[in-house]
Write an enzyme that holds these catalytic residues in place. Structure first.
Site, PDB file in Angstrom:
ATOM      1  N   PRO A  11       0.756  -1.492   0.135  1.00 14.20           N
ATOM      2  CG  PRO A  11      -0.208  -0.980   2.025  1.00 14.20           C
ATOM      3  CD  PRO A  11       0.637  -2.160   1.193  1.00 14.20           C
ATOM      4  CG  ASN A  12      -0.176   4.243   1.383  1.00 18.80           C
ATOM      5  OD1 ASN A  12      -1.218   4.900   0.907  1.00 18.80           O
ATOM      6  ND2 ASN A  12      -0.232   3.938   2.541  1.00 18.80           N
ATOM      7  NE  ARG A  19       1.538  14.753  -1.485  1.00 21.03           N
ATOM      8  CZ  ARG A  19       0.344  14.482  -1.933  1.00 21.03           C
ATOM      9  NH1 ARG A  19      -0.331  13.546  -0.991  1.00 21.03           N
ATOM     10  NH2 ARG A  19      -0.579  15.327  -2.465  1.00 21.03           N
ATOM     11  CE1 TYR A  24       9.387   4.808   2.436  1.00 20.59           C
ATOM     12  CE2 TYR A  24       7.815   6.692   2.497  1.00 20.59           C
ATOM     13  CZ  TYR A  24       8.465   5.444   2.864  1.00 20.59           C
ATOM     14  OH  TYR A  24       7.844   4.983   4.013  1.00 20.59           O
ATOM     15  CG  ASN A  75       8.453  -2.437  -0.382  1.00 22.41           C
ATOM     16  OD1 ASN A  75       7.973  -2.497   0.769  1.00 22.41           O
ATOM     17  ND2 ASN A  75       9.031  -1.246  -0.580  1.00 22.41           N
ATOM     18  CB  ALA A  78       1.934   0.043   6.135  1.00 25.05           C
ATOM     19  CD  GLU A  99      10.965  -8.142   5.090  1.00 26.96           C
ATOM     20  OE1 GLU A  99      11.027  -9.002   5.612  1.00 26.96           O
ATOM     21  OE2 GLU A  99      10.583  -7.162   5.539  1.00 26.96           O
ATOM     22  CG  HIS A 101      11.580  -2.856   3.863  1.00 24.46           C
ATOM     23  ND1 HIS A 101      10.136  -2.831   3.556  1.00 24.46           N
ATOM     24  CD2 HIS A 101      11.695  -4.091   4.332  1.00 24.46           C
ATOM     25  CE1 HIS A 101       9.519  -3.867   4.459  1.00 24.46           C
ATOM     26  NE2 HIS A 101      10.516  -4.451   4.598  1.00 24.46           N
ATOM     27  NE  ARG A 108      10.865   5.429   7.903  1.00 26.02           N
ATOM     28  CZ  ARG A 108       9.982   5.401   7.107  1.00 26.02           C
ATOM     29  NH1 ARG A 108      10.062   4.722   6.217  1.00 26.02           N
ATOM     30  NH2 ARG A 108       8.886   6.172   7.310  1.00 26.02           N
TER      31      ARG A 108
HETATM   32  O1  CA2 Z   1      10.874   1.617   3.040  1.00 29.35           O
HETATM   33  C1  CA2 Z   1       9.997   0.887   2.603  1.00 29.35           C
HETATM   34  O2  CA2 Z   1      10.084   0.433   1.437  1.00 29.35           O
HETATM   35  C2  CA2 Z   1       8.617   0.795   3.185  1.00 29.35           C
HETATM   36  O3  CA2 Z   1       8.114  -0.498   2.926  1.00 29.35           O
HETATM   37  C3  CA2 Z   1       7.678   1.806   2.811  1.00 29.35           C
HETATM   38  C4  CA2 Z   1       6.333   1.596   3.436  1.00 29.35           C
HETATM   39  C5  CA2 Z   1       6.398   1.876   4.994  1.00 29.35           C
HETATM   40  O4  CA2 Z   1       5.286   1.517   5.687  1.00 29.35           O
HETATM   41  C6  CA2 Z   1       7.507   0.637   5.546  1.00 29.35           C
HETATM   42  O5  CA2 Z   1       7.670   0.710   6.953  1.00 29.35           O
HETATM   43  C7  CA2 Z   1       8.863   0.677   4.742  1.00 29.35           C
HETATM   44  C8  CA2 Z   1       5.505   3.086   3.115  1.00 29.35           C
HETATM   45  C9  CA2 Z   1       5.235   3.249   1.666  1.00 29.35           C
HETATM   46  C10 CA2 Z   1       4.903   4.414   1.494  1.00 29.35           C
HETATM   47  O6  CA2 Z   1       5.153   5.205   0.492  1.00 29.35           O
HETATM   48  C11 CA2 Z   1       4.804   6.486  -0.008  1.00 29.35           C
HETATM   49  C12 CA2 Z   1       5.592   6.987  -0.928  1.00 29.35           C
HETATM   50  C13 CA2 Z   1       5.404   8.234  -1.144  1.00 29.35           C
HETATM   51  C14 CA2 Z   1       4.357   9.135  -0.296  1.00 29.35           C
HETATM   52  C15 CA2 Z   1       3.881   8.544   0.668  1.00 29.35           C
HETATM   53  C16 CA2 Z   1       3.953   7.171   0.845  1.00 29.35           C
END
Ligand code: CA2
Length: 152
Positions: A11-12, A19, A24, A75, A78, A99, A101, A108
């Site tokens: 997700p996301n 963002r 990221y 990946n 969340a 996996e 990330h 974090r």
């Molecule tokens: O670091 C990663 O790849 C994560 O899997 C990314 C997840 C986070 O919940 C994990 O703890 C680590 C979040 C992805 C959300 O991505 C966004 C990108 C741009 C704007 C908002 C969210």
């Protein structure tokens, strides 16, 4: 053994590049998919690249992978930190699982330090930015060359 690899995104991750660039980076998910396709071609792998904000869709792709895929790069975003259901689905998949990330989850918040998926993953990449996907595919190719399980 199948050299098809599923690259699954949770997700996301569809918001990448729009963002939170400090965490990221500036690449979009489409940029990552294009880089994965180039890397896969060099490695002689096929890929299916998916993203979903819905847990059940990720589970369904893992189930499909049981029939067609040699390995899974995931990946879970969340869902990493919450989903016993994705862990259970991965436990029913026989091939290698890596996996990924983008961020270093260990640098974090404490809730990001635990991963259900890591209980199943054969390897984990965190904090190497979007390069982590290509590196995961390289490792996956080596594991498939070694004959590390998966659909035939
Ligand atoms: O670091 C990663 O790849 C994560 O899997 C990314 C997840 C986070 O919940 C994990 O703890 C680590 C979040 C992805 C959300 O991505 C966004 C990108 C741009 C704007 C908002 C969210």
């Amino acid at each position: 053994m199948s050299r098809l690899v599923l690259v699954l995104n949770g997700p996301n991750l569809n918001l990448l590049g729009r963002r939170q660039p400090a965490i990221y980076g500036r690449e979009t998910l489409a940029d990552i998919e294009a880089a994965c396709r180039r890397e896969a071609e060099d490695l002689g792998l096929g890929i299916r690249f998916h993203q979903s904000n819905r847990e059940y869709e990720i589970i369904d792709w893992i189930h499909e992978g049981r029939e067609v895929a040699g390995g899974i790069v995931i990946n879970p975003a969340a869902f990493t930190h919450t989903s016993v259901a994705i862990l259970d689905a991965l436990n029913a998949f026989e091939g290698p699982v890596i996996e990924v990330h983008i961020s270093n989850v260990h640098k974090r918040e404490a809730f990001r330090h635990h991963s259900y998926v890591s209980l199943r993953a054969d390897g984990v990449i965190a904090g190497l930015g979007t390069q982590g996907y290509g590196l995961a595919l390289r490792r996956m190719a080596a594991l498939l060359d070694e004959g590390a399980g998966g659909a035939s």
